[in-house]
Design a protein around this motif. Structure first.
Motif, PDB file in Angstrom:
ATOM      1  N   ASP A  94       0.913  -1.127   0.067  1.00  0.00           N
ATOM      2  CA  ASP A  94       0.021  -0.044   0.026  1.00  0.00           C
ATOM      3  C   ASP A  94       0.867   1.276   0.032  1.00  0.00           C
ATOM      4  OD1 ASP A  94      -2.586   1.200   0.180  1.00  0.00           O
ATOM      5  OD2 ASP A  94      -2.021   1.770   2.010  1.00  0.00           O
ATOM      6  N   HIS A  95       2.040   1.405   1.062  1.00  0.00           N
ATOM      7  CA  HIS A  95       2.814   2.403   0.776  1.00  0.00           C
ATOM      8  C   HIS A  95       3.425   2.716  -0.699  1.00  0.00           C
ATOM      9  CE1 HIS A  95       5.947   5.024   2.404  1.00  0.00           C
ATOM     10  NE2 HIS A  95       6.849   4.189   1.921  1.00  0.00           N
ATOM     11  N   LEU A  96       4.037   1.600  -1.249  1.00  0.00           N
ATOM     12  CA  LEU A  96       4.597   1.573  -2.509  1.00  0.00           C
ATOM     13  C   LEU A  96       3.677   2.212  -3.585  1.00  0.00           C
ATOM     14  CD1 LEU A  96       6.363  -1.901  -2.558  1.00  0.00           C
ATOM     15  CD2 LEU A  96       7.658   0.315  -2.365  1.00  0.00           C
ATOM     16  N   ALA A  97       2.436   1.841  -3.540  1.00  0.00           N
ATOM     17  CA  ALA A  97       1.455   2.069  -4.534  1.00  0.00           C
ATOM     18  C   ALA A  97       1.104   3.714  -4.566  1.00  0.00           C
ATOM     19  CB  ALA A  97      -0.007   1.402  -4.301  1.00  0.00           C
ATOM     20  N   VAL A  98       0.809   3.979  -3.006  1.00  0.00           N
ATOM     21  CA  VAL A  98       0.408   5.573  -2.867  1.00  0.00           C
ATOM     22  C   VAL A  98       1.779   6.398  -2.977  1.00  0.00           C
ATOM     23  CG1 VAL A  98      -0.364   7.070  -0.873  1.00  0.00           C
ATOM     24  CG2 VAL A  98      -1.432   4.783  -1.188  1.00  0.00           C
ATOM     25  N   ASP A  99       2.985   6.033  -2.392  1.00  0.00           N
ATOM     26  CA  ASP A  99       3.935   7.034  -2.593  1.00  0.00           C
ATOM     27  C   ASP A  99       4.811   6.933  -3.794  1.00  0.00           C
ATOM     28  OD1 ASP A  99       3.491   7.833  -0.078  1.00  0.00           O
ATOM     29  OD2 ASP A  99       4.922   6.446   1.027  1.00  0.00           O
ATOM     30  N   GLY A 100       4.681   5.623  -4.342  1.00  0.00           N
ATOM     31  CA  GLY A 100       5.228   5.790  -5.874  1.00  0.00           C
ATOM     32  C   GLY A 100       6.637   5.405  -5.676  1.00  0.00           C
ATOM     33  N   THR A 114       2.866   3.483 -14.435  1.00  0.00           N
ATOM     34  CA  THR A 114       1.649   3.617 -15.166  1.00  0.00           C
ATOM     35  C   THR A 114       0.393   3.424 -13.807  1.00  0.00           C
ATOM     36  OG1 THR A 114       1.326   1.175 -15.480  1.00  0.00           O
ATOM     37  CG2 THR A 114       2.346   2.539 -17.364  1.00  0.00           C
ATOM     38  N   VAL A 115      -0.605   3.921 -14.104  1.00  0.00           N
ATOM     39  CA  VAL A 115      -1.735   3.507 -13.296  1.00  0.00           C
ATOM     40  C   VAL A 115      -1.980   2.123 -13.088  1.00  0.00           C
ATOM     41  CG1 VAL A 115      -4.174   3.997 -13.066  1.00  0.00           C
ATOM     42  CG2 VAL A 115      -2.939   5.795 -13.905  1.00  0.00           C
ATOM     43  N   ALA A 116      -1.944   1.262 -14.219  1.00  0.00           N
ATOM     44  CA  ALA A 116      -2.111  -0.097 -14.160  1.00  0.00           C
ATOM     45  C   ALA A 116      -1.136  -0.608 -13.078  1.00  0.00           C
ATOM     46  CB  ALA A 116      -2.135  -0.614 -15.253  1.00  0.00           C
ATOM     47  N   PHE A 117       0.285  -0.252 -12.999  1.00  0.00           N
ATOM     48  CA  PHE A 117       1.200  -0.677 -12.125  1.00  0.00           C
ATOM     49  C   PHE A 117       0.677  -0.435 -10.719  1.00  0.00           C
ATOM     50  CE2 PHE A 117       5.065  -0.036  -9.784  1.00  0.00           C
ATOM     51  CZ  PHE A 117       5.774  -1.003  -9.793  1.00  0.00           C
ATOM     52  N   HIS A 118       0.262   0.787 -10.342  1.00  0.00           N
ATOM     53  CA  HIS A 118       0.015   1.047  -9.193  1.00  0.00           C
ATOM     54  C   HIS A 118      -1.512   0.402  -8.783  1.00  0.00           C
ATOM     55  CE1 HIS A 118       2.748   4.487  -8.204  1.00  0.00           C
ATOM     56  NE2 HIS A 118       2.598   4.675  -9.567  1.00  0.00           N
ATOM     57  N   ARG A 119      -2.262   0.120  -9.631  1.00  0.00           N
ATOM     58  CA  ARG A 119      -3.388  -0.767  -9.398  1.00  0.00           C
ATOM     59  C   ARG A 119      -3.142  -1.992  -8.913  1.00  0.00           C
ATOM     60  NH1 ARG A 119      -8.252  -0.844 -13.593  1.00  0.00           N
ATOM     61  NH2 ARG A 119      -9.695  -0.110 -11.950  1.00  0.00           N
ATOM     62  N   LEU A 158      -0.342  -3.088  -7.634  1.00  0.00           N
ATOM     63  CA  LEU A 158       0.306  -3.065  -6.110  1.00  0.00           C
ATOM     64  C   LEU A 158      -0.933  -3.069  -5.144  1.00  0.00           C
ATOM     65  CD1 LEU A 158       3.336  -0.353  -6.516  1.00  0.00           C
ATOM     66  CD2 LEU A 158       3.464  -3.036  -6.207  1.00  0.00           C
ATOM     67  N   LEU A 159      -1.736  -2.233  -5.454  1.00  0.00           N
ATOM     68  CA  LEU A 159      -3.145  -2.098  -4.640  1.00  0.00           C
ATOM     69  C   LEU A 159      -3.656  -3.191  -4.571  1.00  0.00           C
ATOM     70  CD1 LEU A 159      -4.165   1.712  -5.274  1.00  0.00           C
ATOM     71  CD2 LEU A 159      -3.184   0.842  -3.169  1.00  0.00           C
ATOM     72  N   CYS A 160      -4.074  -3.823  -5.614  1.00  0.00           N
ATOM     73  CA  CYS A 160      -4.390  -5.228  -5.746  1.00  0.00           C
ATOM     74  C   CYS A 160      -3.768  -6.342  -4.830  1.00  0.00           C
ATOM     75  CB  CYS A 160      -4.745  -5.929  -6.860  1.00  0.00           C
ATOM     76  SG  CYS A 160      -6.098  -4.891  -7.881  1.00  0.00           S
ATOM     77  N   ARG A 161      -2.556  -6.427  -4.937  1.00  0.00           N
ATOM     78  CA  ARG A 161      -1.686  -7.270  -4.192  1.00  0.00           C
ATOM     79  C   ARG A 161      -1.614  -6.861  -2.894  1.00  0.00           C
ATOM     80  NH1 ARG A 161       3.137  -6.848  -8.188  1.00  0.00           N
ATOM     81  NH2 ARG A 161       2.677  -8.378  -9.769  1.00  0.00           N
ATOM     82  N   SER A 162      -1.666  -5.718  -2.360  1.00  0.00           N
ATOM     83  CA  SER A 162      -2.027  -5.169  -1.008  1.00  0.00           C
ATOM     84  C   SER A 162      -3.310  -5.676  -0.302  1.00  0.00           C
ATOM     85  CB  SER A 162      -2.066  -3.803  -0.930  1.00  0.00           C
ATOM     86  OG  SER A 162      -2.077  -3.187   0.513  1.00  0.00           O
ATOM     87  N   LYS A 163      -4.360  -5.609  -1.240  1.00  0.00           N
ATOM     88  CA  LYS A 163      -5.611  -6.181  -0.713  1.00  0.00           C
ATOM     89  C   LYS A 163      -5.660  -7.720  -0.348  1.00  0.00           C
ATOM     90  CE  LYS A 163     -10.540  -6.011  -1.565  1.00  0.00           C
ATOM     91  NZ  LYS A 163     -11.736  -5.196  -2.203  1.00  0.00           N
ATOM     92  N   LEU A 164      -5.010  -8.422  -1.467  1.00  0.00           N
ATOM     93  CA  LEU A 164      -4.732  -9.837  -1.011  1.00  0.00           C
ATOM     94  C   LEU A 164      -4.153 -10.149  -0.021  1.00  0.00           C
ATOM     95  CD1 LEU A 164      -4.490 -10.828  -5.067  1.00  0.00           C
ATOM     96  CD2 LEU A 164      -6.373 -11.428  -3.318  1.00  0.00           C
ATOM     97  N   ALA A 165      -3.018  -9.414   0.372  1.00  0.00           N
ATOM     98  CA  ALA A 165      -2.057  -9.740   1.324  1.00  0.00           C
ATOM     99  C   ALA A 165      -3.127  -9.539   2.791  1.00  0.00           C
ATOM    100  CB  ALA A 165      -0.938  -9.103   1.476  1.00  0.00           C
TER     101      ALA A 165
END
Length: 188
Positions: A149-155, A165-170, A172-179
């Protein structure tokens, strides 16, 4: 005065140990013919291992373990060779830096013994784009989710990638949610 002596000691060490390593590798790869009582090819390495470990010749110890393919010895050094008062770099930290510098992420993240997990976690704190994978491996799902989540938000996921890309951040957020789901930390 002590710092100056340490600098001089390190420069002499860099002058002495590399040629000894070169000689030891040549002796190991080209053993003498079996005439008389020639020393065993590994005995030169044994002497160099003793010298390098007592003088913290980490490069030489790593090369010896690499040439002889001796992971048991490598892991022993990683467990036992700690930093000194003049240089707090342990052999374990040295090897983790070396593996990352050489791009050997598989060995770094999955090839080390489990008893070195805490040292690896400490090392990877400065490398969150790798940290989350190790956290998952260790079953630290909530921590991995927070790191992602920190990686996705802070980049800061891939500092060498300027335009993520936005897809890259998405992803990361999906992996965060799964974890986080795996850790039972997300409500319905």
């Amino acid at each position: 005065a002590r710092a100056l002596l340490h600098v001089e000691y390190c420069s002499i060490k860099r002058l002495v140990l590399p040629p000894l390593l070169k000689f030891a590798i040549e002796a190991y790869n080209n053993p003498p013919p079996a005439i008389g009582a020639a020393p065993a090819p590994g005995s030169v390495f044994n002497h160099l291992k003793a010298l390098a470990s007592s003088h913290r010749g980490y490069d030489e110890l790593a090369r010896i373990c690499e040439v002889t393919n001796d992971k048991t010895r490598l892991f022993h050094y990683m467990r036992t060779l700690k930093g000194t008062e003049d240089d707090d770099t342990s052999f374990c930290l040295f090897m983790m830096q070396r593996l990352q510098a050489n791009g050997d992420m598989r060995t770094l993240l999955d090839g080390l013994p489990d008893d070195l997990d805490s040292e690896l976690l400490h090392y990877l704190q400065a490398h969150p784009s790798l940290l989350w994978m190790h956290q998952l491996r260790c079953g630290m799902y909530q921590e991995a989710g927070n790191t992602l989540d920190h990686l996705a938000v802070d980049g800061h996921a891939a500092p060498d990638t300027p335009h993520q890309t936005v897809a890259f951040h998405r992803r990361l957020l999906c992996r965060s949610k799964l974890a986080l789901l795996a850790s039972n930390q997300i409500g319905q």
